[in-house]
Design an enzyme around this catalytic site. Structure first.
Site, short mmCIF file in Angstrom:
data_model
loop_
_atom_site.label_atom_id
_atom_site.label_comp_id
_atom_site.label_asym_id
_atom_site.label_seq_id
_atom_site.Cartn_x
_atom_site.Cartn_y
_atom_site.Cartn_z
N HIS A 43 -9.35 0.37 -7.39
CA HIS A 43 -9.79 1.14 -6.23
C HIS A 43 -10.96 2.05 -6.56
O HIS A 43 -11.62 2.56 -5.65
CB HIS A 43 -8.64 1.98 -5.68
N GLU A 148 4.96 -1.71 -7.44
CA GLU A 148 4.55 -1.00 -6.23
C GLU A 148 4.93 -1.73 -4.94
O GLU A 148 4.48 -1.34 -3.86
CB GLU A 148 3.04 -0.72 -6.27
N ASP A 174 1.70 3.23 -2.79
CA ASP A 174 1.95 1.84 -2.39
C ASP A 174 3.44 1.57 -2.26
O ASP A 174 3.88 0.84 -1.37
CB ASP A 174 1.33 0.87 -3.39
#
Length: 262
Positions: A43, A148, A174
């Site tokens: 990310h 996650e 998540d």
């Protein structure tokens, strides 16, 4: 002392988190006092070239370099190790097959299929003996499979049982999305805490390491009590915001203070 030695001794290891692919910025982050710095390719903005260059700056400041690769980029896991990373975090490891593919990229034979070529990793760590590197690298470099999703949670015992998986890392945000069927993103959601605690317990029972990202650093103590020993928190934006706010508040508080000359 290596990351492997510190985690093996049960130390709490705190990692900074880096999203900005700039070598000077990463070196400054590495000097903030964290034990480690994680370069985020999933990310964050880090890419192959920034990982290659920034690991040197992290090591220069005496911190441990970690890399989170993009989803499914197990080729980059091997690259990160060859660049000198001490651990690699792989997101969205949802099955045993995912875990096996990740482990194979992380370990030399017979545990995996990692290709030989530590031309940056050896000199950056001060190693000179290739045979010794071959014999110790599988134990000194760690693979963290991210848990996650509900699928990963259901398979966590089997994932932990895969040879070459050294630990798991929980992404609570998540995990909260998965736990609520996509309705809520809340890393502090109380409903997920028993499951998060159970993941750490399972990891430690299997002789593996438990890691987590603490979006709220005040949760580090709670996570540590659950059994997590590698705890990451923050980002460059958070570090600058907190430091900048503190400096600005100090400047403003000095205006009009007693004894100030006009």
């Amino acid at each position: 002392m290596s990351l492997a030695a510190r985690l093996g001794a049960g130390e709490a290891v705190f990692s900074a988190w880096s999203a900005i692919p700039d070598s000077l910025t990463v070196e400054l982050v590495a000097g903030l006092g964290f034990d480690a710095v994680t370069l985020d390719m999933q990310h964050g903005g880090h890419h192959e070239d920034s990982v290659l260059r920034d690991i040197a700056g992290i090591r220069l400041r005496g911190a441990h370099p970690l890399v989170r690769i993009p989803v499914g980029r197990f080729d980059m896991a091997s690259r990160a190790l060859d660049f000198g990373a001490e651990a690699v975090i792989a997101p969205m490891i949802n099955s045993v097959d995912d875990a096996r593919a990740f482990a194979a990229s992380m370990k030399y034979p017979p545990k995996g299929g990692r290709s030989w070529g530590p031309s940056f990793a050896m000199p950056r760590s001060g190693a000179t003996n290739q045979q010794n590197w071959l014999e110790t690298a599988n134990h000194e470099t760690f693979s963290f499979a991210m848990i996650e999703t509900r699928a990963a949670f259901a398979a966590v015992d089997d994932i932990l049982g895969v040879e070459g998986i050294d630990g798991v890392l929980v992404g609570p945000s998540d995990f909260s999305i998965a736990w609520t069927g996509g309705r809520v993103v809340d890393h502090t959601l109380e409903d997920i805490m028993p499951a998060i605690a159970s993941i750490a317990g399972k990891a430690r029972a299997a002789g593996r390491h438990a890691a987590i990202y603490a979006a709220d650093p005040q949760l580090a103590g709670r996570y540590h009590a659950m059994g997590y020993r590698l705890i990451a928190s923050g980002s460059e934006a958070a570090y600058m915001a907190q430091g900048g706010s503190s400096i600005l508040a100090a400047m403003r508080s000095g205006i009009g203070a007693p004894g100030q000359s006009l």
